[in-house]
Structures are given as structure tokens and as C-alpha cells.
Design an enzyme around this catalytic site. Structure first.
Site, PDB file in Angstrom:
ATOM      1  N   HIS A 162       0.200   6.756   2.218  1.00  0.00           N
ATOM      2  CA  HIS A 162       1.278   7.724   1.976  1.00  0.00           C
ATOM      3  C   HIS A 162       2.614   7.119   2.391  1.00  0.00           C
ATOM      4  O   HIS A 162       2.762   6.589   3.501  1.00  0.00           O
ATOM      5  CB  HIS A 162       1.012   9.020   2.737  1.00  0.00           C
ATOM      6  N   GLU A 366      -5.317  10.092  12.129  1.00  0.00           N
ATOM      7  CA  GLU A 366      -3.957  10.646  12.014  1.00  0.00           C
ATOM      8  C   GLU A 366      -3.183  10.314  13.290  1.00  0.00           C
ATOM      9  O   GLU A 366      -3.356  10.953  14.331  1.00  0.00           O
ATOM     10  CB  GLU A 366      -4.023  12.166  11.790  1.00  0.00           C
TER      11      GLU A 366
END
Length: 396
Positions: A162, A366
Site C-alpha cells: 500500500h 500491521e
């Protein structure tokens, strides 16, 4: 650093004189058979550079070597034509310098060209790494893979699927640099020697899956049409791309994998844009195709995809994950302080597809906490948290 073979030299002798693991020298010279080096042949010694030094009054080769904790023969190896009895004041000689500091400066806006420059520098100093291409992006940027190690256990790390999670790239690059420093300086990381891990594992790293997207977030729209106008249009006319996750065509690369892709398409009924568009079909985008083909080709034992943010580690998919995934994620949680989470309602991600098709451990990590893109003020903390995961991914 290059040395030139003399009569009687061996790779083992070089490993002794420079205090560098023999396997690293062998892997830095894959075109050379260890027992058949020939006089005059160039041999690369990893972890060193040869720097220029100007002779001062009173200098001898012995005194120069002694001041730098080198043997005199190390100087002869990088100065093959030198006459130690005829040194001239002002004469320039080469001196082997061991690299003991990071070449990667991760705490900066880390775009594609920064990464490529750093990879080229690392490959020059540490030629036992290999950097084949995994493929190309929409804009034709090479997506490099870094390979390090010789072992049977094939481990894969990737970052920047991303675009606005680009901080994952310098975090991964910093770990790569620290791993290389540890190997060439025989210095442990958190008490762990890296040499056994180098022998047991082959680590594959794709530090930046989405180079076009990262450059878009950090540097603004590309100069060339039609992509320049199109990407601003997809971003609702704005040139602020801080919210952009997708590739340059507005496809979310982590929604591109054939793992219940249809469910993800139902869940995110959006068109091309900054985030969540799954594409016209699975694996429509060159970056996703590159990652899929690489994964098939390498047949990884486990994969870790690094994203931001949330300080959680996702490790399941449709109950297809193998039993060994749970103790692994517990160890990742222990060393990082991150929370293991088995599943959320999300499909078509890279780790989902890996778990589904290989039934091997796959993880989405994450990093950090906050709003993407995370600020560089978090870099040091994120690196310290993730370092334990990078290490555990190799030793578990």
C-alpha cells in the site's frame, strides 16, 4: 572490496586475514570455484571498502596497518604493486576499511529512487546478496527482490503493498542492513548470532511492492500523461495523495489475489481510486502478478507482509492456516508487543492467498499506530518493535 590473487592465496586465507566468514566470501564470488582461484584473478571481499590514504612523513606499511588493526599483508592485497621500501610522502595507497555503520538511512521520506540507490550500495559492499527482478510496475519500474542466505528454509518479507504505508520499506531496508552488518562484523543482534540463520534460511525480501504508488504519495503525480491527469481525476481532483493506497491505476494491490476475491469485490463496491478497488479480475495488475509468480517460483516456507497500522498481526484465513502458525504468531507477539488476531472480514490479500494455496504460515504485520502515512517520528519505535519479528521469522 576487490583483492587480486597471488601465488599461494586461498579464499580461506582471505577469510582469516580479514576476519570474514568463509561462506560469505564464497557467496560473494559465485563465479569462482573455491579450490581453483588463479593468479591475478579478482576476488571480492564483503563488508570492506578500499579507501585512499596519502603517505605522511614517518609512515610505513607496518605502522599504517597497525593503526587500523590490520595485518600488513591486507595492505599488500589491495596494493599489489607497492614497494614498501620506497614509499613517497604524498603517495596515495589503498587501505581496507571495514564497514561498521549503516549505509541505509531509513528515517527519511523513502521513495523508490532512494531504495534503488541504497540497494546498489548494499550490493557493492555485500556482494553475497543477490537482487534479481521480481517484475515491473505499471510505469515500468523494476520491483527488486533481495536474496540472502543459503538455507533450505525459504522465508519471505515484503513491504509497501500500500502506497501510503511506505514507511514499511525503510523499516525492512534497515533490518536488511543490520543483518548484513551483523554477518560481516561477527556481531550478534539481540544476543543472536546471524551466521547460523544465514546457513539455515534463504531470506527473500521485496522491500517495495508498489513503487509507483509510493512515489505518488511522496513526490506527487508522475510527469507523463495519461497517468498524470488520470491519477488526479481518480483522486477527486486533488493533488494531495496522502490517503492513496492503490497502484498508479487505482487498484488496491492487496485486494488482487484469488482468495475469495469475489467476496472482497462484494464488500468493496468501489471503482478505481485511492483505496479498496479490487480490479476487474484477480491478478490484473503487473505488481500483483509479479508477487504471485515470485511466490510460486520460490515456494516459500512462510511469508510476512508488512503493513501499517494497528500493532496487530493477522495470521489466519478461512481456518486453512497450519497448526504451526499459532506458536509462530505467539512468538511474534511476544517479541514485539503486538496482538495476534486470527481473522477479520477481509479477503483477497497476499497472505490470504498464500495460506489458501500452500497451507503454510502467512502473516500480515500491521506496524505502528495512528493515521497513515505514519509520521517519521515513529520510525525508531516501529523498528525496535519489528526487529524481534524479523529475527523470529528466521529462527522459528
Amino acid at each position: 572490496m576487490d583483492v587480486f590473487v597471488r601465488r599461494g592465496d586461498t579464499l580461506w586465507y582471505y577469510s582469516q586475514i580479514f576476519n570474514i566468514n568463509l561462506q560469505l566470501i564464497m557467496d560473494s564470488n559465485r563465479d569462482i570455484q573455491a579450490g581453483s582461484i588463479s593468479i591475478g584473478q579478482r576476488v571480492r571481499v564483503p563488508g570492506f571498502v578500499a579507501v585512499d590514504y596519502r603517505i605522511n612523513p614517518g609512515d610505513t606499511l607496518w605502522s599504517i596497518a597497525a593503526r587500523r588493526n590490520l595485518s600488513q599483508d591486507a595492505l599488500f592485497l589491495v596494493n599489489p604493486n607497492i614497494d614498501p621500501n620506497r614509499l613517497q610522502i604524498g603517495q596515495t595507497v589503498k587501505i581496507p576499511q571495514r564497514i561498521t555503520w549503516r549505509l541505509v538511512q531509513g528515517k527519511q521520506e523513502y521513495d523508490y529512487s532512494t531504495m534503488m540507490t541504497d540497494l546498489a550500495r548494499l550490493e557493492r559492499v555485500y556482494p553475497f546478496i543477490r537482487t534479481p527482478s521480481a517484475g515491473n510496475s505499471v510505469l515500468g519500474n523494476n520491483i527488486p527482490e533481495v536474496l540472502i542466505g543459503n538455507g533450505q528454509k525459504r522465508v519471505h518479507y515484503n513491504g509497501s503493498f500500500h502506497a501510503n504505508e511506505w514507511i514499511t520499506t525503510p523499516v525492512i531496508m534497515t533490518f536488511l542492513n543490520d543483518y548484513l552488518l551483523s554477518l560481516t562484523n561477527n556481531s550478534p543482534i539481540r544476543g543472536l548470532s546471524m551466521h547460523p540463520l544465514y546457513g539455515e534460511t534463504t531470506l527473500s525480501i521485496v522491500p517495495m511492492v508498489n513503487p509507483d504508488g509510493v512515489n505518488l504519495v511522496l513526490n506527487g503525480p508522475p510527469p507523463n500523461e495519461p497517468h498524470r491527469s488520470r491519477v488526479v481525476e481518480l483522486n477527486s481532483g486533488s493533488t494531495d495523495f496522502t490517503g492513496w493506497k492503490a497502484n498508479i491505476r487505482g487498484v488496491d494491490l492487496n485486494d488482487q489475489f484469488p482468495a475469495r476475491w469475489e467476496l472482497e469485490k462484494e464488500r468493496n463496491q468501489v471503482g478505481p481510486g485511492p483505496r479498496d478497488y479490487v480490479g476487474e479480475r484477480p491478478l490484473s495488475e503487473p505488481e500483483a502478478i509479479a508477487m504471485a509468480e515470485l511466490t510460486r517460483r520460490r515456494d516459500f516456507s512462510r511469508v510476512l507482509a508488512f503493513h501499517t497500522q494497528g500493532e496487530v498481526i493477522y495470521w489466519g484465513f478461512e481456518n486453512l492456516e497450519p497448526p504451526e502458525a499459532e506458536p509462530m504468531v505467539q512468538e511474534f507477539g511476544r517479541v514485539s508487543g503486538y496482538e495476534p488476531v486470527k481473522t477479520i472480514e477481509s479477503y483477497a490479500g497476499y497472505k490470504d492467498w498464500f495460506i489458501q494455496d500452500w497451507r503454510r504460515p502467512g502473516f500480515t504485520v500491521e506496524l505502528g499506530f495512528g493515521v497513515n502515512p505514519l509520521p517519521l517520528s515513529q520510525f525508531d519505535e516501529i523498528y525496535q518493535e519489528s526487529l524481534g519479528i524479523f529475527l523470529a521469522g528466521l529462527y522459528m
